[in-house]
Design an enzyme around this catalytic site. Structure first.
Site, PDB file in Angstrom:
ATOM      1  CG  ASP A   1      -4.416  -2.176   2.889  1.00 10.80           C
ATOM      2  OD1 ASP A   1      -4.538  -2.015   1.673  1.00 10.80           O
ATOM      3  OD2 ASP A   1      -3.997  -1.304   3.661  1.00 10.80           O
TER       4      ASP A   1
ATOM      5  CG  ASP B   1      -2.026   1.685   6.883  1.00 11.98           C
ATOM      6  OD1 ASP B   1      -2.659   1.478   5.827  1.00 11.98           O
ATOM      7  OD2 ASP B   1      -1.602   2.816   7.207  1.00 11.98           O
TER       8      ASP B   1
ATOM      9  CG  ASP C   1      -1.882   1.067   1.322  1.00  9.10           C
ATOM     10  OD1 ASP C   1      -2.346   1.464   0.263  1.00  9.10           O
ATOM     11  OD2 ASP C   1      -2.206   1.532   2.432  1.00  9.10           O
TER      12      ASP C   1
ATOM     13  CE  LYS D   1     -11.715   4.853  -5.959  1.00 10.35           C
ATOM     14  NZ  LYS D   1     -11.121   4.275  -4.758  1.00 10.35           N
TER      15      LYS D   1
END
Length: 1111
Positions: free
Chosen positions: A723, A719, A382, A493
Site C-alpha cells: 500500500d 497497512d 484496503d 500470487k
C-alpha cells in the site's frame, strides 16, 4: 447495444490524464559517491571468521536455532556503542524559524509603518512626540506576533514528536536463543535478525541464510529494480554497495526473507556514513496554507493601495501641506486593514485540533493533515486488516468434487459434509498447508496451541488449522527437508515448495498453493478418491460452483496442488533454479480449495455508511478475488446496488445488453486496469460504489493518480508494504499502527493508533469542524476592519476629529480580538450530524470534471509537438512567464476566473460580504452613532466637528482638541475650553473602541449561525468564548478607565457606562440580521446536504464467527 462515443467526447475524456501517460524514466542519480571509502569490511569474511569478529553465534543451516547474544551482553554493547538511531538531518535553527515567522507580509507592513513613525519623529520631534509610542508599539507588535506564532510552532512540533515516539520501528531478533520483537533502536553489533518481505532493514546486516530475497536499494544506489541478495559462506570480495550478502539500514525488503548478523548500527551504517544522503528538511505547503497565503497577500495589497490613495487624497485636500498627520493616518489605515493575529490563530487552531484527534487515536504527522482529512472527496481503502480483522479461520475445504465444513455452520447447505482428516484429499490439503509455509513462532519450547505465530493472517489461519491435525508439528517439519522454494509474491500470487517426501515413484514432492485461477492454470489433473483424474469441462463447472459458494460468502479462497516428482528425472542431486525456470511449473494435480473467513471489524459498516452520507465516495482496492471482495463490500455498506453481473443474473439479460446508467456499482478486475482508456476511467469514477479486485501495488498507485486527475482529494488507507506507494501519492495517506508495516507508517500522513477504521469518521468530522472554526475565526477577525477603516476615511474626507487612533486599533486587533479568535478552536458542531451530512467543501461532480477537462484539453491543444516523433515540446521558462503575464488581458482568463464553482474556499465571497458589508457596516454605524452622540453631549454637532477639524488648513492653521488649543465656539455660541475639547475627544475615541468590542461580542455568536439561529445551546455552549470576552472586557476597561494609560492610548475615565447601551442595541440588531441570514441561506444549505442513501445498514456488523460452534 453499447452507446458509441464520439471523437470529441473521447478527446475530452482523455484530457487531464495526458500527464499520466507521459511517464518519463527519471533515473535516480547514483548516490554512492564516496562509498568506496565506507568503513564496512565484514562482507568479505567467511562465516567462521565473521562469528569470531562479531563475538556471536549463528547456525546457517537452521537459522531459527541460532543462539544469538545474551540479554546482558546486548545491554553492555548498547551502553558501549549507543542506540541504533541515525542523527536526524540538520533542521532550521530556532533563530531562523523565528525570522521566518517575523518575515510574513503582515509583520513586514507593521515594521515599515513603525519605521515611518520614527522618521516623522526625526523630522519634527516636538509635534510628533506621540509617535514615540506608536512606532515602538507597531514594531513591538510585529515581534510579539512572530513570537506567538514561533512558540505555537515549537509547541506543536514537540507534541507531534512525542506522538511519533509512540510508534518506534521494531524488528525480530534472537536473544537468549528466543526469537523476540524489540525496538530497532535497541539493536547492537552481533545481534541475529530476521527480516521479511515488507520490513525495513533495521541496521547493516550480513546475510547468512536467505530465501528468494530481494531488496529495494533505490534510496541508496538509484537502482530502480529490486536486487537479489544471498548468503555467501566464503564472503565476497567487492565494494560494500555491490556486495551480494549485505543488507543496508533503511532499505526495503520487497520479497522473501533472510537471517542476518548486525555489523553496523546507527551513524556507523552505510546510510549514516555517506554525508551526501543526509538531506535537509523540506517544507510542503498545504492547500490550507496556500489559501491563507493568498488571503494575506490580497488584504495586504488592498491595505497598501488604500493607504497610498488616501495619503494622496489627505495631503492634497483636508491636510494640505500637513505631511506628518497624513502619514500617521496612512499608517492607521494599514493597521486597520491588517488582521495581525491571524497567523498565530491559524497555527494554534490546527495544533489544538491535532492534539484532540490524537486523544481519539488518530495521529496526524503534519498539521496540514488535520484539515485535509475534512476535505476528502474519495477514500480508497484496503480490505484485509483495514476493513476486516485480519484474523483468518479455515471454514470450508473442497476436494474430489465434495465440499467439507471445518465448522458446523448454519450457512452451509445440507449436502456439505463435516471435515475429517480421513476423508479423501484432506490429508494432502493439510500437508500443503503445513509444509508450504514460511511462518515462524515466537518460541518453540511450548505447546503448539500456546505459540504466537509470526506471519501474515492467511498463513496463520492455515497453520492453526493444519497444526490441529498433525501430532508433532516441529518433528513433521524436520522430517520433510526443503530442497527448493519460491515464496509467495504479489506478481506471481502463488508459492511453491519442493521437499523430501517419499512416494511410490520417487523421494521428492512439489506443493503449490495460491490464487485459485493461477494454480488451476498449472494443473492438468485433479485428485479424486486418492487417484489423479484428467481435468474435464465438467470438473471446471463444479470447480466454478465451489469457488462461487466460498467467495460469495466473502471468504478468501486458496487453491492447493501437488506433483509427485518422478525419481528418474528428479533425484536427490537434481539442481532446481528459478532464474531459468528449472523447476516444475505445469502438469500439477489439483488437490482442492480452502476458504478462510476474515470477518469485518466492528464499527466498519456504520463508519462507511457515515462517510457515504457525508458525500465521500468510499471504494475498496484489494488483492482478493472479485467475488470475495464484492461479498465483503455488500456486508459493510460499500455496495448496495446492482453491478452488471448481478443485474444480468437477476433479469436473464446478457451483460452486453445492460447500459452503464442502469447500474450504480462496479467491480473491476486488476487484469483489466492496464488496458482501460480515459473514457472508461471516467465511467468507473462516475459510479457511487466501486471495488477494484486482484490489484497490484502499481494498480493502486494508478487508481490514486486517475482519481486525482479528476479533481478528487484522495485518502488512502492501508497497512501493507504493497500500500505504501499509494499512501505516499495520496493527498492523505492513512496507515494502521498495530498491523501496519514500518514502510506504510512512514509513507502515511496519518496513523490510526488503534487500527480502527471507524476512527477515520471521527477524523473527518474533526477536520470539517476545524475548517468551520477557522472560517468563523477569520470571519470574526476581519469584521472589525470596516468600523476601523471608514472612520479613518471620514477623518480625511469630511474631515472630523480622529475617531480611533492607530494605537487603539492595535489594542483591538491584538487585545481582545486575539483572545476571542482563539476561543473558536473549542467550538462544537452546530447540530449533531450537520457537518457529516454536508457534501465535501470541494465536491467532484460532472460540472467540476467537465470544467477541469476543458481546461486540460485547451492546454493539450496549445502545446507544440515535434512533427516527426509527435513528442511534446515544452515551452521555455521565459515563454511561460510571458504567457502568464498576458493571461489577464485575454477573454479566456476572465471566463475561467468568473466560472461558477461549487467549491467552498476558506475566504470566499460570502465570508467577505458578511465581514465587510454586513456585520462590518452594522459595527461601523453603531460606533459612529455613539461617537456623534458623545460629541453632541459635549457641545459639538457634526457641523461643529467639521469646522473644528477644517481649521487645520486655515491660514494660519488652528489645531483643536489638544491641551494647548484655543477655546472653540460651537454653533450655539457656547465656548468650549481646551480641557473639555481633549476630554470630549477622549470620550468619543473610547466609545468607538468600546462599541467595536461590544458589537464584536455579539458577533462571536452571529458568525456561528449557519444551520440554526444564533441563540441555541450549540451556539453559546463554548465556555472559552465567554472567557475570551471576559479577558477582552477587562483589557478594554483597564485601557479606557486608567488615567495613566491615557498618555499612550488616549481615552477618558469620565465616559458613562450608560453610553454602552448604544453599541448593545446595534449588537442585538446584528443578531437579528444573522437570524434573517439563516432563513435566506437555508435553501442553499439544504441543497448541499447529501440525500439519504437507500439500503444503508446503520447497525453493528454481526460477528459471523459467533454463529458457528466448534465441531
Amino acid at each position: 447495444m453499447k452507446r458509441e462515443i464520439t471523437k470529441e467526447e473521447k478527446e475530452l475524456a482523455e484530457a487531464g490524464y495526458e500527464h499520466l501517460a507521459q511517464h518519463k524514466a527519471h533515473g535516480h542519480e547514483d548516490a554512492d559517491a564516496g562509498s568506496d571509502n565506507v568503513d564496512i569490511h565484514e562482507h568479505q569474511l567467511p562465516f567462521q571468521e565473521l562469528e569470531s569478529e562479531l563475538d556471536t553465534t549463528f547456525d546457517p543451516k537452521d537459522p531459527g536455532q541460532s543462539a544469538g547474544l545474551s540479554s546482558d551482553e546486548a545491554k553492555a554493547r548498547l551502553a558501549r556503542d549507543g542506540p541504533n538511531i541515525l542523527t536526524p538531518p540538520r533542521k532550521k535553527s530556532a533563530l531562523r524559524k523565528y525570522w521566518d515567522c517575523l518575515m510574513t507580509m503582515f509583520n513586514i507592513l507593521l515594521i515599515i509603518a513603525g519605521i515611518l513613525e520614527y522618521i516623522l519623529l526625526g523630522v519634527n520631534f516636538k509635534d510628533n512626540f506621540a509617535n514615540t509610542y506608536l512606532g515602538g508599539i507597531l514594531i513591538g507588535v510585529a515581534f510579539l506576533n512572530a513570537l506567538i506564532e514561533f512558540y505555537q510552532l515549537q509547541k506543536s512540533e514537540a507534541i507531534l514528536a512525542s506522538f511519533l515516539a509512540m510508534i518506534p520501528p521494531s524488528c525480530h531478533v534472537v536473544r537468549d536463543g528466543t526469537l523476540m520483537t524489540i525496538p530497532a533502536a535497541d539493536l547492537v553489533k552481533g545481534d541475529i535478525v530476521l527480516v521479511r518481505s515488507g520490513d525495513k532493514t533495521p541496521a547493516d546486516l550480513i546475510v547468512f541464510a536467505a530465501t528468494d530475497l530481494k531488496v529495494d536499494n533505490s534510496s541508496l544506489t538509484g537502482e530502480s529494480e529490486p536486487q537479489e541478495r544471498f548468503a555467501r559462506p566464503n564472503g565476497v570480495q567487492s565494494r560494500p554497495v555491490e556486495a551480494e550478502n549485505l543488507l543496508f539500514n533503511s532499505t526495503l525488503i520487497v520479497n522473501g526473507e533472510a537471517w542476518g548478523a548486525v555489523v553496523r548500527t546507527g551513524d556507523h551504517t552505510l546510510i549514516g556514513q555517506i554525508a551526501a544522503l543526509t538531506g535537509n528538511e523540506t517544507g510542503k505547503k498545504s492547500p490550507l496554507a496556500a489559501e491563507i497565503g493568498r488571503f494575506v497577500m490580497m488584504v495586504s495589497s488592498i491595505a497598501i493601495v488604500f493607504a497610498i490613495v488616501f495619503f494622496v487624497v489627505g495631503i492634497t485636500t483636508a491636510y494640505k501641506g500637513n505631511g506628518e498627520q497624513t502619514v500617521t493616518f496612512a499608517v492607521s489605515i494599514l493597521v486597520a486593514f491588517v488582521p495581525e493575529g491571524l497567523p498565530s490563530v491559524v497555527t494554534l487552531l490546527l495544533s489544538i485540533a491535532a492534539k484532540r484527534m490524537a486523544a481519539q487515536n488518530v495521529l496526524v504527522k503534519d498539521l496540514q493533515g488535520v484539515e485535509t482529512l475534512g476535505s476528502l472527496t474519495l477514500l480508497a481503502t484496503d480490505k484485509t486488516g483495514t476493513l476486516t480483522r485480519n484474523q483468518m479461520t479455515v471454514t470450508n475445504l473442497w476436494s474430489g468434487l465434495r465440499m467439507y465444513s471445518a465448522f458446523q455452520s448454519n450457512n452451509d447447505s445440507q449436502t456439505t459434509e463435516s471435515f475429517a482428516i480421513e476423508a479423501p484429499g484432506m490429508r494432502e490439503m493439510v500437508d500443503i498447508a503445513a509444509l508450504n509455509s514460511n511462518v515462524k513462532f515466537d518460541r518453540t519450547d511450548v505447546a503448539f496451541e500456546q505459540r504466537k505465530i509470526l506471519g501474515d493472517a492467511t498463513e496463520t489461519g492455515l497453520i492453526r488449522f493444519a497444526g490441529k491435525h498433525i501430532a508433532d508439528y516441529d518433528a513433521y517439519q524436520k522430517q520433510h527437508t526443503r530442497v527448493f522454494e519460491i515464496p509467495f509474491n504479489s506478481s506471481n500470487k502463488w508459492a511453491l515448495v519442493i521437499l523430501e517426501k517419499p512416494h511410490m515413484g520417487g523421494i521428492l514432492t512439489a506443493y503449490i498453493k495460491g490464487a485459485p485461477e493461477r494454480v488451476l492454470a498449472k494443473c492438468s489433473t485433479y485428485l479424486e478418491d486418492g487417484k489423479e483424474v484428467p481435468i474435464t469441462d465438467e470438473f471446471k463447472a463444479q470447480y466454478d460452483e465451489a469457488y462461487d459458494y466460498m467467495a460469495s460468502r466473502g471468504h478468501r479462497v486458496i487453491a492447493c496442488a501437488q506433483m509427485l516428482l518422478p525419481g528418474d528425472v528428479y533425484d536427490e542431486s537434481h539442481e532446481f533454479s528459478k532464474t531459468d525456470a528449472k523447476y516444475p511449473s505445469t502438469e500439477y494435480c489439483f488437490c482442492g480449495l480452502i476458504s478462510l473467513e476474515d470477518p469485518p471489524k466492528h464499527g466498519v459498516r456504520e463508519a462507511i455508511g457515515t462517510l457515504r452520507l457525508a458525500g465521500i465516495k468510499v471504494m475498496m482496492v484489494t488483492g482478493d478475488h472479485p467475488k470475495t471482495a464484492e461479498a465483503i463490500a455488500r456486508k459493510i455498506n460499500l455496495i448496495l446496488g446492482e453491478t452488471k453481473e448481478t443485474l444480468s443474473k437477476k433479469t436473464g439479460r446478457p451483460i452486453e445488453e445492460i447500459y452503464e446508467d442502469e447500474v450504480d456499482a462496479v467491480v473491476i478486475h486488476g487484469d483489466d486496469i492496464d488496458s482501460l482508456q480515459g473514457w472508461q476511467w471516467d465511467q468507473i469514477f462516475s459510479k457511487n460504489e466501486i471495488v477494484f479486485a486482484r490489484t497490484s501495488p502499481q494498480h493502486k498507485l494508478e487508481i490514486v493518480k486517475r482519481a486525482q486527475a479528476l479533481g478528487h482529494i484522495v485518502g488512502v488507507t492501508g497497512d501493507g508494504v504493497n500500500d505504501s506507494p499509494a499512501l505516499k501519492k495520496a493527498d492523505l495517506g492513512i496507515a494502521m499502527n498495530i498491523s501496519g508495516s514500518d514502510v506504510s507508517k512512514e509513507a502515511a500522513n496519518m496513523i490510526l493508533l488503534d487500527d480502527n477504521f471507524a476512527s477515520t469518521v471521527k477524523g473527518v468530522a474533526e477536520g470539517r469542524q476545524i475548517f468551520v472554526n477557522l472560517k468563523r475565526s477569520i470571519q470574526y477577525t476581519i469584521s472589525h476592519s470596516t468600523p476601523e477603516v471608514i472612520p479613518q476615511l471620514l477623518y480625511v474626507v469630511v474631515p472630523i476629529p480622529l475617531p480611533l487612533s492607530a494605537i487603539l486599533i492595535l489594542v483591538i486587533d491584538l487585545g481582545f480580538e486575539l483572545f476571542v479568535a482563539l476561543s473558536f478552536a473549542w467550538d462544537k458542531p452546530e447540530t449533531k450530524d450537520g457537518l457529516m451530512r454536508m457534501a465535501p467543501r470541494k465536491p467532484v461532480n460532472d460540472r467540476s470534471i467537465t470544467s477541469l477537462k476543458k481546461r486540460a484539453l485547451r492546454r493539450t491543444k496549445t502545446l507544440r509537438r515535434d512533427p516527426e516523433t509527435d513528442e511534446v515540446i515544452y515551452p521555455s521558462r521565459l515563454s511561460r512567464l510571458l504567457t502568464r503575464a498576458k493571461a489577464p488581458f485575454t477573454r479566456q482568463f476572465w471566463e475561467d476566473a468568473l466560472e461558477g464553482s461549487d467549491a467552498e474556499t476558506l475566504v470566499d465571497g460570502k465570508l467577505l460580504s458578511y465581514a465587510y458589508l454586513e456585520a462590518g457596516v452594522i459595527e461601523m454605524v453603531g460606533a459612529l452613532v455613539a461617537y456623534f452622540v458623545i460629541f453632541f453631549k459635549n457641545g459639538f454637532t457634526p457641523g461643529d466637528l467639521r469646522r473644528a477639524q477644517s481649521a487645520l488648513t486655515d491660514s494660519p492653521p488652528i489645531t483643536y482638541f489638544t491641551k494647548s488649543s484655543p477655546d472653540f465656539v460651537n454653533g450655539r455660541g457656547i465656548l468650549i475650553s481646551a480641557s473639555k475639547q481633549v476630554d470630549a475627544l477622549g470620550q468619543a475615541q473610547s466609545i468607538v473602541y468600546l462599541s467595536i468590542f461590544i458589537i464584536q461580542c455579539f458577533n462571536v455568536f452571529a458568525v456561528k449561525a449557519k444551520f440554526r439561529y444564533p441563540f441555541g445551546r450549540s451556539i453559546v455552549g463554548n465556555p472559552y468564548n465567554f472567557a475570551g470576552i471576559l479577558a477582552g472586557a477587562c483589557l478594554g476597561i483597564f485601557v479606557i478607565y486608567t488615567p495613566p494609560l491615557h498618555v499612550v492610548f488616549g481615552g477618558s475615565f469620565r465616559l458613562s457606562p450608560l453610553y454602552w447601551l448604544i453599541p448593545v442595541a446595534f449588537g442585538v440588531l446584528l443578531l437579528a440580521w444573522a437570524s434573517v441570514r439563516v432563513v435566506l441561506m437555508r435553501q442553499s444549505i439544504e441543497q448541499s446536504r447529501v440525500k439519504d442513501i437507500k439500503g444503508l445498514m446503520m447497525f453493528p456488523t454481526m460477528r459471523t464467527m459467533s454463529m458457528r460452534s466448534r465441531h
